[in-house]
Write a protein that holds these residues in place. Structure first.
Motif, mmCIF file in Angstrom:
data_model
loop_
_atom_site.group_PDB
_atom_site.id
_atom_site.type_symbol
_atom_site.label_atom_id
_atom_site.label_comp_id
_atom_site.label_asym_id
_atom_site.label_seq_id
_atom_site.Cartn_x
_atom_site.Cartn_y
_atom_site.Cartn_z
ATOM 1 N N ALA A 184 0.953 -1.340 0.157
ATOM 2 C CA ALA A 184 0.258 0.094 -0.084
ATOM 3 C C ALA A 184 0.796 1.231 -0.070
ATOM 4 N N ASN A 185 2.256 1.258 0.282
ATOM 5 C CA ASN A 185 2.949 2.248 0.498
ATOM 6 C C ASN A 185 4.205 1.892 0.149
ATOM 7 N N SER A 186 4.630 2.208 -1.296
ATOM 8 C CA SER A 186 5.812 1.768 -2.025
ATOM 9 C C SER A 186 6.804 2.963 -1.441
ATOM 10 N N ASN B 145 29.072 8.140 0.781
ATOM 11 C CA ASN B 145 30.533 8.466 0.132
ATOM 12 C C ASN B 145 30.981 9.787 0.465
ATOM 13 N N GLY B 146 30.529 10.099 1.970
ATOM 14 C CA GLY B 146 30.945 11.270 2.705
ATOM 15 C C GLY B 146 29.966 12.600 2.189
ATOM 16 N N ASN B 147 28.947 12.376 1.561
ATOM 17 C CA ASN B 147 28.193 13.598 1.278
ATOM 18 C C ASN B 147 26.800 13.321 2.012
ATOM 19 N N ILE B 148 26.192 14.468 2.664
ATOM 20 C CA ILE B 148 25.115 14.503 3.237
ATOM 21 C C ILE B 148 23.936 14.767 2.460
ATOM 22 N N GLU B 149 22.924 14.208 2.350
ATOM 23 C CA GLU B 149 21.778 14.516 1.555
ATOM 24 C C GLU B 149 20.464 14.431 2.615
ATOM 25 N N VAL B 150 19.611 15.635 2.126
ATOM 26 C CA VAL B 150 18.257 15.688 2.817
ATOM 27 C C VAL B 150 17.367 15.182 1.843
ATOM 28 N N LEU B 151 16.912 13.949 2.038
ATOM 29 C CA LEU B 151 15.742 13.295 1.199
ATOM 30 C C LEU B 151 14.356 13.874 1.406
ATOM 31 N N ARG B 152 14.179 14.224 2.919
ATOM 32 C CA ARG B 152 12.760 14.685 3.207
ATOM 33 C C ARG B 152 13.301 15.665 4.228
ATOM 34 N N GLY B 153 12.705 16.677 4.341
ATOM 35 C CA GLY B 153 12.734 17.736 5.556
ATOM 36 C C GLY B 153 12.586 19.053 4.862
ATOM 37 N N GLU B 154 12.261 20.150 5.571
ATOM 38 C CA GLU B 154 12.097 21.492 5.423
ATOM 39 C C GLU B 154 13.325 21.941 5.023
ATOM 40 N N ALA B 155 13.024 23.297 4.218
ATOM 41 C CA ALA B 155 14.286 23.669 3.569
ATOM 42 C C ALA B 155 15.024 24.469 4.752
ATOM 43 N N GLY B 156 16.379 24.394 4.861
ATOM 44 C CA GLY B 156 17.267 24.993 5.910
ATOM 45 C C GLY B 156 17.258 24.046 6.998
ATOM 46 N N ALA C 153 13.748 2.941 -1.176
ATOM 47 C CA ALA C 153 12.503 3.205 -2.189
ATOM 48 C C ALA C 153 13.036 2.497 -3.504
ATOM 49 N N ASP C 154 14.326 1.831 -3.540
ATOM 50 C CA ASP C 154 14.402 0.975 -4.766
ATOM 51 C C ASP C 154 14.228 -0.379 -4.544
#
Length: 417
Positions: free
Chosen positions: A67-69, A113-124, A361-362
């Motif tokens: 129900a939630n992919s 690989n040492g890189n920070i990524e915000v996949l979900r969250g408010e700007a800032g 998600a994959d």
């Protein structure tokens, strides 16, 4: 970002996440691992959640995923064994963790690989986290750690299990004991930071569900899926490290060639191979590494790697059910070992020797084994951790007891801080 800056960021990010009723992080602590996709994952706040008891839990998980992919983070209790086999759990539960709990996060930060990524969250969000002042740990109460069973009882029970082995009931069983404290008042976040600093491991993590906390320094992967490949990495075989480099190398070599430890390890490898065949494309199950020796701050461990190609018609929840609970925490044959665990242990395992992890998600997933972990119910002020080891006929009850104390040492040291 250099290594120290990343560590500082991870601590601040978890500090920020800890304000939510539900949050978790998974930290590889920079261990290089060919099967890991992410160095660090942080999920906070729940868009949707699934909380179910043993009975139809795996079916509920499958329906929730269909129900939630989406990204999902969650945990599975050891006692889900009772819906897979005709088994029961009768010991008192003082911790009250869910049997199966998953949530889809409102906020999601990853490091790879040492890189920070915000996949979900408010700007800032990253600026908010960077601006936080470092956490000032609240003082823990003086903990009166108690043993659920004394040494004499432990030795008797190990010898009782060896008798079952000599009769041919089982070949090997994982026998565990609980350390606990009542009226325990701790700062879970501060304790986790201490634990992770003293004992950084590749499957460490922090999981908060309201008043329930898992503070984990797990070194063991239960099961992961990468594309169409499934990988399990059971641990069997432990040796205490030395501060002297030459002696430490000698200990490592002795563990590698220890016939008793190899026998324990290969029995569980066979069990894992058997479990994986239920989810594998026929003929694809293989042992990628047998008796690999890996070093952690307190111990050297013997770790084997078993893999297969996943049968594409099976849902991930079915794949996990086919291998659950993990063989390294049960024994062989699996069902009879679990029956004897229930008869001889004096505590409910619950989330201990269960698992927590994520689905991404994959469609890939990665789950640890909940060992070397502090479990805490803040409302009940009940704190617990369990340690165990593999019992074979060649086991010495005294040596097994000493191994348990070694495994407990990092946690006791953490709590003493």
């Amino acid at each position: 970002m250099n290594s120290q800056e990343l560590i500082s960021f991870k601590q601040k990010a978890l500090q920020w996440a800890n304000q939510f009723e539900i949050c978790c992080c998974f930290d590889s602590n920079e261990y290089t691992d060919p099967y890991s996709k992410y160095d660090f994952l942080l999920a906070a706040g729940a868009r949707r959640q699934l909380n179910v008891n043993t009975g139809q839990a795996f079916k509920s998980l499958q329906e929730f995923q269909q129900a939630n992919s989406d990204w999902m983070f969650g945990l599975m209790s050891y006692d889900l064994k009772n819906e897979i086999e005709t088994l029961s759990s009768t010991h008192v539960d003082h911790l009250d963790f869910p049997d199966l709990f998953f949530f889809i996060p409102e906020n999601l930060i990853i490091i790879r690989n040492g890189n920070i990524e915000v996949l979900r969250g408010e700007a800032g969000l990253l600026e908010t986290i960077h601006a936080l002042s470092p956490h000032q740990p609240a003082p823990n109460s003086m903990l009166n750690m108690e043993y659920k069973i004394d040494k004499a009882t432990y030795l008797n029970k190990v010898n009782e299990l060896r008798e079952h082995i000599s009769r041919g009931d089982i070949y090997e069983v994982n026998f565990c004991q609980e350390f606990f404290a009542e009226n325990a008042s701790i700062d879970p976040f501060g304790v986790y930071l201490n634990l992770n600093e003293l004992s950084p491991t590749p499957f460490a993590g922090y999981f908060k569900i309201n008043d329930n906390y898992i503070l984990s320094a797990s070194p063991e992967r239960f099961l992961c899926k990468r594309g169409n490949q499934l990988i399990s990495q059971p641990i069997k075989g432990t040796a205490k490290r030395s501060n002297d480099q030459k002696e430490d190398e000698l200990i490592k070599k002795e563990l590698k060639n220890n016939l008793k430890e190899q026998a324990e390890n290969v029995m569980i490898v066979d069990l894992v191979r058997n479990d994986l065949t239920k989810s594998a494309v026929p003929g694809t199950v293989r042992v990628d590494e047998l008796f690999g020796i890996y070093s952690f701050p307190q111990v050297h461990q013997m770790i084997s790697t078993v893999s297969c190609q996943a049968n594409p018609v099976l849902h991930p929840a079915e794949i996990i059910k086919n291998t659950f609970p993990m063989g390294s925490m049960t024994g062989a044959p699996k069902v009879r070992a679990m029956e004897l665990i229930e008869e001889t242990e004096c505590s409910k395992r619950g989330i201990y020797s269960g698992t927590f992890g994520y689905f991404d998600a994959d469609g890939d997933f990665d789950f640890n084994v909940v060992i070397r972990s502090i479990l805490y119910n803040k409302q009940k002020k009940y704190l617990s951790f369990q340690v165990g080891g593999a019992i074979t006929y060649a086991s010495s009850a005294e040596s097994e007891y000493e191994e348990c104390m070694l495994k407990a040492s990092a946690i006791i040291k953490t709590l003493a801080n």
